[in-house]
Motif scaffolding. Structure first.
Motif, PDB file in Angstrom:
ATOM      1  N   PHE A 154       0.832  -1.206   0.000  1.00 11.88           N
ATOM      2  CA  PHE A 154       0.000   0.000   0.000  1.00 11.88           C
ATOM      3  C   PHE A 154       0.871   1.262   0.000  1.00 11.88           C
ATOM      4  O   PHE A 154       0.568   2.237  -0.677  1.00 11.88           O
ATOM      5  CB  PHE A 154      -0.936   0.006   1.208  1.00 11.88           C
ATOM      6  N   ALA A 155       1.952   1.235   0.792  1.00 11.50           N
ATOM      7  CA  ALA A 155       2.849   2.394   0.829  1.00 11.50           C
ATOM      8  C   ALA A 155       3.543   2.589  -0.511  1.00 11.50           C
ATOM      9  O   ALA A 155       3.725   3.727  -0.969  1.00 11.50           O
ATOM     10  CB  ALA A 155       3.880   2.221   1.950  1.00 11.50           C
ATOM     11  N   VAL A 156       3.925   1.488  -1.163  1.00 11.91           N
ATOM     12  CA  VAL A 156       4.560   1.582  -2.480  1.00 11.91           C
ATOM     13  C   VAL A 156       3.586   2.163  -3.499  1.00 11.91           C
ATOM     14  O   VAL A 156       3.943   3.054  -4.293  1.00 11.91           O
ATOM     15  CB  VAL A 156       5.063   0.199  -2.928  1.00 11.91           C
ATOM     16  N   LEU A 157       2.344   1.680  -3.499  1.00  8.52           N
ATOM     17  CA  LEU A 157       1.340   2.199  -4.435  1.00  8.52           C
ATOM     18  C   LEU A 157       1.050   3.676  -4.149  1.00  8.52           C
ATOM     19  O   LEU A 157       0.872   4.476  -5.081  1.00  8.52           O
ATOM     20  CB  LEU A 157       0.060   1.380  -4.319  1.00  8.52           C
ATOM     21  N   GLY A 158       0.991   4.052  -2.870  1.00  7.48           N
ATOM     22  CA  GLY A 158       0.798   5.453  -2.532  1.00  7.48           C
ATOM     23  C   GLY A 158       1.950   6.309  -3.017  1.00  7.48           C
ATOM     24  O   GLY A 158       1.750   7.407  -3.556  1.00  7.48           O
ATOM     25  N   MET A 159       3.166   5.816  -2.846  1.00  3.98           N
ATOM     26  CA  MET A 159       4.345   6.551  -3.309  1.00  3.98           C
ATOM     27  C   MET A 159       4.320   6.735  -4.821  1.00  3.98           C
ATOM     28  O   MET A 159       4.620   7.821  -5.343  1.00  3.98           O
ATOM     29  CB  MET A 159       5.600   5.809  -2.866  1.00  3.98           C
ATOM     30  N   LEU A 160       3.946   5.683  -5.560  1.00  8.76           N
ATOM     31  CA  LEU A 160       3.843   5.795  -7.018  1.00  8.76           C
ATOM     32  C   LEU A 160       2.758   6.796  -7.416  1.00  8.76           C
ATOM     33  O   LEU A 160       2.910   7.545  -8.390  1.00  8.76           O
ATOM     34  CB  LEU A 160       3.546   4.422  -7.621  1.00  8.76           C
ATOM     35  N   GLY A 161       1.663   6.825  -6.656  1.00 11.46           N
ATOM     36  CA  GLY A 161       0.605   7.795  -6.926  1.00 11.46           C
ATOM     37  C   GLY A 161       1.075   9.220  -6.738  1.00 11.46           C
ATOM     38  O   GLY A 161       0.803  10.100  -7.565  1.00 11.46           O
ATOM     39  N   PHE A 162       1.816   9.473  -5.654  1.00  9.77           N
ATOM     40  CA  PHE A 162       2.334  10.828  -5.414  1.00  9.77           C
ATOM     41  C   PHE A 162       3.351  11.222  -6.485  1.00  9.77           C
ATOM     42  O   PHE A 162       3.404  12.390  -6.901  1.00  9.77           O
ATOM     43  CB  PHE A 162       2.967  10.912  -4.029  1.00  9.77           C
ATOM     44  N   ALA A 163       4.169  10.279  -6.922  1.00 11.84           N
ATOM     45  CA  ALA A 163       5.120  10.580  -7.987  1.00 11.84           C
ATOM     46  C   ALA A 163       4.387  10.940  -9.281  1.00 11.84           C
ATOM     47  O   ALA A 163       4.757  11.907  -9.971  1.00 11.84           O
ATOM     48  CB  ALA A 163       6.047   9.378  -8.212  1.00 11.84           C
ATOM     49  N   GLY A 164       3.343  10.171  -9.605  1.00  9.31           N
ATOM     50  CA  GLY A 164       2.546  10.500 -10.786  1.00  9.31           C
ATOM     51  C   GLY A 164       1.868  11.849 -10.670  1.00  9.31           C
ATOM     52  O   GLY A 164       1.800  12.610 -11.640  1.00  9.31           O
ATOM     53  N   ARG A 165       1.374  12.170  -9.464  1.00  4.99           N
ATOM     54  CA  ARG A 165       0.754  13.481  -9.253  1.00  4.99           C
ATOM     55  C   ARG A 165       1.763  14.597  -9.476  1.00  4.99           C
ATOM     56  O   ARG A 165       1.461  15.621 -10.103  1.00  4.99           O
ATOM     57  CB  ARG A 165       0.195  13.556  -7.837  1.00  4.99           C
ATOM     58  N   ASP A 166       2.991  14.426  -8.958  1.00  2.00           N
ATOM     59  CA  ASP A 166       4.011  15.459  -9.119  1.00  2.00           C
ATOM     60  C   ASP A 166       4.382  15.646 -10.587  1.00  2.00           C
ATOM     61  O   ASP A 166       4.584  16.776 -11.049  1.00  2.00           O
ATOM     62  CB  ASP A 166       5.254  15.092  -8.309  1.00  2.00           C
ATOM     63  N   LEU A 167       4.452  14.539 -11.330  1.00  2.00           N
ATOM     64  CA  LEU A 167       4.768  14.653 -12.750  1.00  2.00           C
ATOM     65  C   LEU A 167       3.642  15.357 -13.501  1.00  2.00           C
ATOM     66  O   LEU A 167       3.888  16.210 -14.357  1.00  2.00           O
ATOM     67  CB  LEU A 167       5.007  13.262 -13.335  1.00  2.00           C
ATOM     68  N   ALA A 168       2.391  15.012 -13.168  1.00  2.00           N
ATOM     69  CA  ALA A 168       1.256  15.657 -13.830  1.00  2.00           C
ATOM     70  C   ALA A 168       1.181  17.133 -13.461  1.00  2.00           C
ATOM     71  O   ALA A 168       0.751  17.968 -14.279  1.00  2.00           O
ATOM     72  CB  ALA A 168      -0.043  14.947 -13.451  1.00  2.00           C
ATOM     73  N   SER A 169       1.604  17.474 -12.244  1.00  2.00           N
ATOM     74  CA  SER A 169       1.556  18.876 -11.812  1.00  2.00           C
ATOM     75  C   SER A 169       2.490  19.751 -12.638  1.00  2.00           C
ATOM     76  O   SER A 169       2.250  20.955 -12.790  1.00  2.00           O
ATOM     77  CB  SER A 169       1.929  18.982 -10.322  1.00  2.00           C
ATOM     78  N   ARG A 170       3.546  19.145 -13.170  1.00  2.00           N
ATOM     79  CA  ARG A 170       4.475  19.922 -13.994  1.00  2.00           C
ATOM     80  C   ARG A 170       3.789  20.444 -15.253  1.00  2.00           C
ATOM     81  O   ARG A 170       4.179  21.483 -15.793  1.00  2.00           O
ATOM     82  CB  ARG A 170       5.676  19.062 -14.377  1.00  2.00           C
ATOM     83  N   ALA A 171       2.793  19.695 -15.721  1.00  2.00           N
ATOM     84  CA  ALA A 171       2.089  20.099 -16.941  1.00  2.00           C
ATOM     85  C   ALA A 171       0.773  20.808 -16.639  1.00  2.00           C
ATOM     86  O   ALA A 171       0.050  21.179 -17.564  1.00  2.00           O
ATOM     87  CB  ALA A 171       1.819  18.871 -17.811  1.00  2.00           C
ATOM     88  N   ALA A 172       0.473  21.022 -15.349  1.00  2.00           N
ATOM     89  CA  ALA A 172      -0.782  21.688 -14.991  1.00  2.00           C
ATOM     90  C   ALA A 172      -0.759  23.147 -15.448  1.00  2.00           C
ATOM     91  O   ALA A 172       0.294  23.786 -15.451  1.00  2.00           O
ATOM     92  CB  ALA A 172      -1.004  21.615 -13.486  1.00  2.00           C
ATOM     93  N   PRO A 173      -1.900  23.697 -15.879  1.00  2.00           N
ATOM     94  CA  PRO A 173      -1.947  25.085 -16.339  1.00  2.00           C
ATOM     95  C   PRO A 173      -1.462  26.057 -15.254  1.00  2.00           C
ATOM     96  O   PRO A 173      -1.832  25.933 -14.087  1.00  2.00           O
ATOM     97  CB  PRO A 173      -3.436  25.302 -16.646  1.00  2.00           C
ATOM     98  N   LYS A 174      -0.625  27.015 -15.661  1.00  3.75           N
ATOM     99  CA  LYS A 174      -0.084  27.983 -14.717  1.00  3.75           C
ATOM    100  C   LYS A 174      -1.152  28.936 -14.186  1.00  3.75           C
ATOM    101  O   LYS A 174      -0.941  29.612 -13.183  1.00  3.75           O
ATOM    102  CB  LYS A 174       1.025  28.794 -15.391  1.00  3.75           C
ATOM    103  N   SER A 175      -2.302  28.982 -14.860  1.00  3.08           N
ATOM    104  CA  SER A 175      -3.355  29.907 -14.438  1.00  3.08           C
ATOM    105  C   SER A 175      -4.005  29.485 -13.128  1.00  3.08           C
ATOM    106  O   SER A 175      -4.661  30.300 -12.467  1.00  3.08           O
ATOM    107  CB  SER A 175      -4.424  30.012 -15.530  1.00  3.08           C
ATOM    108  N   LEU A 176      -3.846  28.216 -12.740  1.00  3.20           N
ATOM    109  CA  LEU A 176      -4.467  27.724 -11.512  1.00  3.20           C
ATOM    110  C   LEU A 176      -3.615  28.117 -10.302  1.00  3.20           C
ATOM    111  O   LEU A 176      -2.416  27.846 -10.266  1.00  3.20           O
ATOM    112  CB  LEU A 176      -4.626  26.202 -11.578  1.00  3.20           C
ATOM    113  N   SER A 177      -4.242  28.735  -9.324  1.00  3.17           N
ATOM    114  CA  SER A 177      -3.527  29.192  -8.144  1.00  3.17           C
ATOM    115  C   SER A 177      -3.245  28.038  -7.200  1.00  3.17           C
ATOM    116  O   SER A 177      -3.773  26.924  -7.347  1.00  3.17           O
ATOM    117  CB  SER A 177      -4.360  30.258  -7.412  1.00  3.17           C
ATOM    118  N   THR A 178      -2.402  28.304  -6.203  1.00  2.67           N
ATOM    119  CA  THR A 178      -2.112  27.299  -5.181  1.00  2.67           C
ATOM    120  C   THR A 178      -3.380  26.881  -4.458  1.00  2.67           C
ATOM    121  O   THR A 178      -3.599  25.689  -4.175  1.00  2.67           O
ATOM    122  CB  THR A 178      -1.095  27.850  -4.170  1.00  2.67           C
ATOM    123  N   ALA A 179      -4.247  27.857  -4.143  1.00  5.42           N
ATOM    124  CA  ALA A 179      -5.497  27.554  -3.446  1.00  5.42           C
ATOM    125  C   ALA A 179      -6.393  26.659  -4.298  1.00  5.42           C
ATOM    126  O   ALA A 179      -7.009  25.721  -3.791  1.00  5.42           O
ATOM    127  CB  ALA A 179      -6.227  28.847  -3.084  1.00  5.42           C
TER     128      ALA A 179
END
Length: 287
Positions: A154-179
């Motif tokens: 479960f921890a490994v799958l969670g870690m892979l999920g967070f890594a995928g989220r971080d990679l997807a965040s790199r391509a997220a539109p800059k117009s979206l604020s932190t909030a």
């Protein structure tokens, strides 16, 4: 280029963020000892959405825009749901110290993903560090019949999920604020809680004062950690500030030992050292 004072402030923000995330993990683990996982996810998700939604309203920042439905945001949401669901399961069913240690492999997997999906140039030295870091994760997992816990997956799958989220965040539109990112990040946690409710059944329990306090602390620490992380990345140099992410390991191990009576063996500590050393080398080579 940021001055040394900016790097110092950014590093302090990063340490504060990691302390917040470690406290969030410990609070969720404590609450989940007497509450169903789905209930923990729903309360945590709605609480974070409310805080970030209020923050966006206070700063007059739009939350629902066309960019929210962009492909990177849809991919980010899927990874966020998987990450939160499996990591909360890991916190509930496995020691806090081992779940935190496995999470430290996230930057290593991010480098691996960047090379595969974004075509980033990764030389043989960085590939070697990736392999060595993943071997460090195996040391933490202890994949032998006598000591391996299947629940650590479960921890490994969670870690892979967070890594995928971080990679997807790199391509997220800059117009979206932190909030706005915070609102949708916690909305993914609500979705994960709803999905787990369908799977496990709505076996919610009445909360006492201790559980209410732990969930409030989890939401507050999570929002603080997320906000401090954004502040850290915008204050100092990324190459200087990012290595302080590994202070989360120290906080997580300390809380696991002091609050939950967990014991650390030599193999786990060696694995932690290998993962951290590999991650720091990758950052140094990347710079």
């Amino acid at each position: 280029m940021p001055h040394s004072r900016d790097n110092l402030i950014g590093s302090l923000w990063m340490i504060l963020a990691m302390a917040g995330f470690a406290l969030e993990d410990a609070s969720i683990k404590g609450a989940a000892q007497a509450m169903p996982v789905a209930q923990v996810l729903l309360i945590f998700g709605f609480g974070g959405m409310a805080v970030f939604g209020a923050w966006a309203a206070y700063r007059a920042q739009p939350v629902f825009t066309r960019d929210v439905l962009s492909k990177p945001m849809r991919i980010r949401a899927v990874f966020e749901i998987c990450a939160r669901l499996f990591y909360v399961l890991a916190l509930t069913l496995t020691p806090l110290s081992s779940a935190t240690a496995i999470m430290q492999a996230t930057p290593i997997v991010v480098v691996l993903g960047a090379a595969i999906f974004f075509g980033e140039n990764v030389g043989w030295r960085r590939w070697s560090a990736v392999v060595i870091g993943l071997l460090g994760v195996l040391l933490i997992l202890k994949p032998t019949p006598s000591s391996f816990s299947p629940l650590s997956i479960f921890a490994v799958l969670g870690m892979l999920g967070f890594a995928g989220r971080d990679l997807a965040s790199r391509a997220a539109p800059k117009s979206l604020s932190t909030a706005a990112l915070g609102v949708f990040g916690f909305a993914a946690i609500v979705f994960a809680g709803g999905a787990f409710t369908i799977w496990d059944g709505p076996n919610f329990v009445a909360m006492d004062l201790r559980q209410c306090g732990l969930m409030a602390l989890a939401v507050g620490a999570g929002v603080m950690g997320y906000s401090a992380l954004m502040q850290a990345m915008r204050t100092g140099e990324v190459a200087t500030v990012t290595p302080f992410r590994y202070t989360r390991l120290l906080f997580g191990l300390g809380l696991g030992v002091t609050l939950f009576g967990e014991q650390l063996d030599g193999q786990t500590l060696i694995g932690c050292a290998v993962v951290v050393a590999s991650g720091l080398f990758l950052m140094w080579r990347g710079r």
